[in-house]
Motif scaffolding. Structure first.
Motif, PDB file in Angstrom:
ATOM      1  N   GLY A  82       0.763  -1.247   0.000  1.00  0.00           N
ATOM      2  CA  GLY A  82       0.000   0.000   0.000  1.00  0.00           C
ATOM      3  C   GLY A  82       0.788   1.288   0.000  1.00  0.00           C
ATOM      4  N   PHE A  83       2.081   1.231  -0.338  1.00  0.00           N
ATOM      5  CA  PHE A  83       2.872   2.459  -0.314  1.00  0.00           C
ATOM      6  C   PHE A  83       2.554   3.398  -1.479  1.00  0.00           C
ATOM      7  N   ALA A  84       1.826   2.893  -2.504  1.00  0.00           N
ATOM      8  CA  ALA A  84       1.436   3.774  -3.614  1.00  0.00           C
ATOM      9  C   ALA A  84       0.574   4.924  -3.105  1.00  0.00           C
ATOM     10  N   ARG A  85      -0.218   4.662  -2.058  1.00  0.00           N
ATOM     11  CA  ARG A  85      -1.083   5.699  -1.479  1.00  0.00           C
ATOM     12  C   ARG A  85      -0.243   6.848  -0.916  1.00  0.00           C
ATOM     13  N   LEU A  86       0.950   6.530  -0.448  1.00  0.00           N
ATOM     14  CA  LEU A  86       1.819   7.548   0.139  1.00  0.00           C
ATOM     15  C   LEU A  86       2.685   8.250  -0.898  1.00  0.00           C
ATOM     16  N   SER A  87       2.640   7.760  -2.147  1.00  0.00           N
ATOM     17  CA  SER A  87       3.428   8.387  -3.211  1.00  0.00           C
ATOM     18  C   SER A  87       2.504   8.870  -4.325  1.00  0.00           C
ATOM     19  N   ALA A  88       1.380   9.431  -3.924  1.00  0.00           N
ATOM     20  CA  ALA A  88       0.403  10.022  -4.855  1.00  0.00           C
ATOM     21  C   ALA A  88      -0.141   9.006  -5.847  1.00  0.00           C
TER      22      ALA A  88
END
Length: 208
Positions: A82-88
């Protein structure tokens, strides 16, 4: 559609009498399907080199291997974790290879692509850059869109020619040059793929 065509093509290219298709054969045909549009816009680079072909300081080699690992695991990190959420929402990975001519920037990019089983495409500046206002951006947008529909690694050689420093606007040319770089920076941020920039003159690149 691309999946069906890849399966059909892999079946056709299977050795005579083979009742099954290997993962390697299927992956090869899948890459061919996903990179078909990109073939007409950028030049495919040979990726037959291995880590043993690189002669580099240990620390530099370690950085390259870390980059390869990051590319290999990016779906796990950005999507599953889920790190895509933190990179826009972008799972983009970008790297800059800087050094004098002959230090192995293109070779290093080729080794990484080969290690990951991905096609490597070099963006040909002569086919992209135009003297007409707005045409360079249009040409680049075609490449970015095609690359996003593939699983290729984009390689910008002599990147300082495109990503040069923005300057104080003193004439119309400066304004349009700044707009071009600003577009590139914005597009790089939103590009959902792997991009490697290479430059002999890294000091000339825009800080952003």
């Amino acid at each position: 559609g691309q999946i069906r065509r890849a399966v059909a093509s892999a079946t056709r290219h299977a050795p005579d009498g083979a009742r099954t298709v290997t993962l390697t054969q299927l992956a090869e045909q899948a890459r061919a399907q996903s990179s078909a549009v990109l073939d007409g816009l950028a030049k495919r680079v040979q990726t037959s080199y291995a880590w043993s072909d690189l002669v580099l300081p240990r620390s530099t080699m370690a950085h390259l291997q870390q980059l390869a690992a990051a590319i290999r695991q990016r779906v796990l990190v950005f999507d599953t974790w889920g790190f895509a959420r933190l990179s826009a929402g972008s799972s983009s990975l970008r790297a800059l290879f800087a050094g004098a001519s002959g230090t192995g920037k293109t070779l290093a990019a080729s080794v990484i692509a080969n290690e990951l089983g991905l096609p490597l495409y070099r963006v040909d500046l002569s086919a992209v850059v135009s003297k007409f206002i707005g045409e360079t951006e249009k040409n680049l947008e075609k490449i970015f869109e095609a690359a996003e529909g593939s699983n290729a690694v984009l390689f910008f050689d002599e990147a300082d020619a495109l990503f040069g420093k923005r300057s104080e606007v003193k004439e119309a040319h400066d304004r349009y040059a700044n707009i071009e770089v600003a577009y590139l920076l914005q597009r790089v941020e939103s590009y959902d793929g792997v991009m490697i920039l290479a430059s002999n003159l890294a000091a000339n690149l825009d800080e952003a």
